[in-house]
Motif scaffolding. Structure first.
Motif, short mmCIF file in Angstrom:
data_model
loop_
_atom_site.label_atom_id
_atom_site.label_comp_id
_atom_site.label_asym_id
_atom_site.label_seq_id
_atom_site.Cartn_x
_atom_site.Cartn_y
_atom_site.Cartn_z
N TYR A 22 0.78 -1.22 0.00
CA TYR A 22 0.00 0.00 0.00
C TYR A 22 0.82 1.29 0.00
CZ TYR A 22 -4.48 -2.32 0.98
OH TYR A 22 -5.62 -3.07 0.90
N LEU A 23 2.03 1.25 0.50
CA LEU A 23 2.76 2.49 0.77
C LEU A 23 4.00 2.65 -0.10
CD1 LEU A 23 2.60 2.26 4.66
CD2 LEU A 23 1.06 3.54 3.15
N ILE A 29 9.14 1.35 4.84
CA ILE A 29 10.28 0.88 5.65
C ILE A 29 10.16 1.32 7.11
CG2 ILE A 29 11.88 0.72 3.72
CD1 ILE A 29 13.06 3.41 4.59
N LYS A 30 9.24 2.21 7.41
CA LYS A 30 8.99 2.62 8.80
C LYS A 30 7.96 1.72 9.48
CE LYS A 30 10.15 7.42 7.88
NZ LYS A 30 9.69 8.81 7.86
N PHE A 31 7.35 0.83 8.72
CA PHE A 31 6.32 -0.10 9.21
C PHE A 31 5.26 0.58 10.06
CE2 PHE A 31 9.91 -2.95 8.30
CZ PHE A 31 9.28 -3.83 7.45
N GLY A 46 -6.94 -1.80 -2.69
CA GLY A 46 -7.33 -0.43 -2.39
C GLY A 46 -6.15 0.50 -2.17
N LYS A 47 -6.43 1.58 -1.45
CA LYS A 47 -5.43 2.60 -1.21
C LYS A 47 -5.49 3.03 0.26
CE LYS A 47 -4.06 7.13 -3.00
NZ LYS A 47 -4.40 8.20 -3.95
N ILE A 48 -4.31 3.26 0.86
CA ILE A 48 -4.23 3.77 2.22
C ILE A 48 -3.57 5.13 2.18
CG2 ILE A 48 -3.08 3.48 4.45
CD1 ILE A 48 -3.48 0.49 4.20
N ILE A 49 -4.18 6.07 2.91
CA ILE A 49 -3.64 7.42 3.00
C ILE A 49 -3.43 7.76 4.47
CG2 ILE A 49 -4.10 9.88 2.57
CD1 ILE A 49 -5.94 8.92 0.23
N PHE A 50 -2.26 8.30 4.78
CA PHE A 50 -1.98 8.78 6.14
C PHE A 50 -2.01 10.30 6.13
CE2 PHE A 50 -0.07 4.56 6.55
CZ PHE A 50 -0.56 4.18 7.79
N ASN A 51 -2.88 10.89 6.95
CA ASN A 51 -2.93 12.34 7.14
C ASN A 51 -2.31 12.69 8.48
OD1 ASN A 51 -4.20 12.96 4.73
ND2 ASN A 51 -6.25 12.77 5.58
#
Length: 143
Positions: A22-23, A29-31, A46-51
């Motif tokens: 996903y990333l 690499i930061k898991f 799908g898609k994962i987004i971090f805000n």
């Protein structure tokens, strides 16, 4: 060195797969997503987004223990072909199921937590705010 070895022992193949699926590499690499070995990854298109700032263990899926649920036979399910947005720390307890259809979007606020055996099924749009805790064995659907 001891901390690195301890950390590597905690990482399941599911954790490695979901982060790198996903990333982008700089985030993977930061898991930031830790996934228990008892999680069944059914769909990962799908898609994962971090805000939020990325850090190790920001999202934990399939961990925890509630005495009345069968830890051995109860599995979490990940069926995501839509979008999940994480706005901070998130804890999804063991046996919980997340399903986001291709046209769906699930937004989880900072300090979002689900206890054991809860299911979220998203067809269109479901949003949870910050500091939200869902108890065990709940079903949330938008359809």
């Amino acid at each position: 060195m001891h901390k690195i070895i301890k950390f590597l022992k905690q990482i399941s193949l599911n954790t490695i797969y979901i982060n790198f699926k996903y990333l982008p590499l700089s985030q993977a690499i930061k898991f930031p997503i830790m996934v228990s070995k008892n999680v069944k990854l059914l769909t990962t298109s799908g898609k994962i987004i971090f805000n939020c700032p990325i850090q190790t263990g920001l999202v934990q899926i399939g961990y925890g223990d509630v005495g009345i649920f069968d830890q051995k036979n109860s599995r979490s399910i990940w069926h995501v072909s839509g979008i999940i947005i994480f706005n901070g720390k998130c804890y999804i307890g063991h046996g919980s199921k997340i399903s986001v259809e291709k046209s769906g979007k699930l937004t989880l606020g900072n300090n979002f937590a689900i206890s054991a055996e809860t299911s979220i099924v998203v067809s269109s749009n479901v949003q949870f705010g910050d500091d939200c805790l869902l108890s065990w064995d709940i079903l949330i659907m938008d359809t």
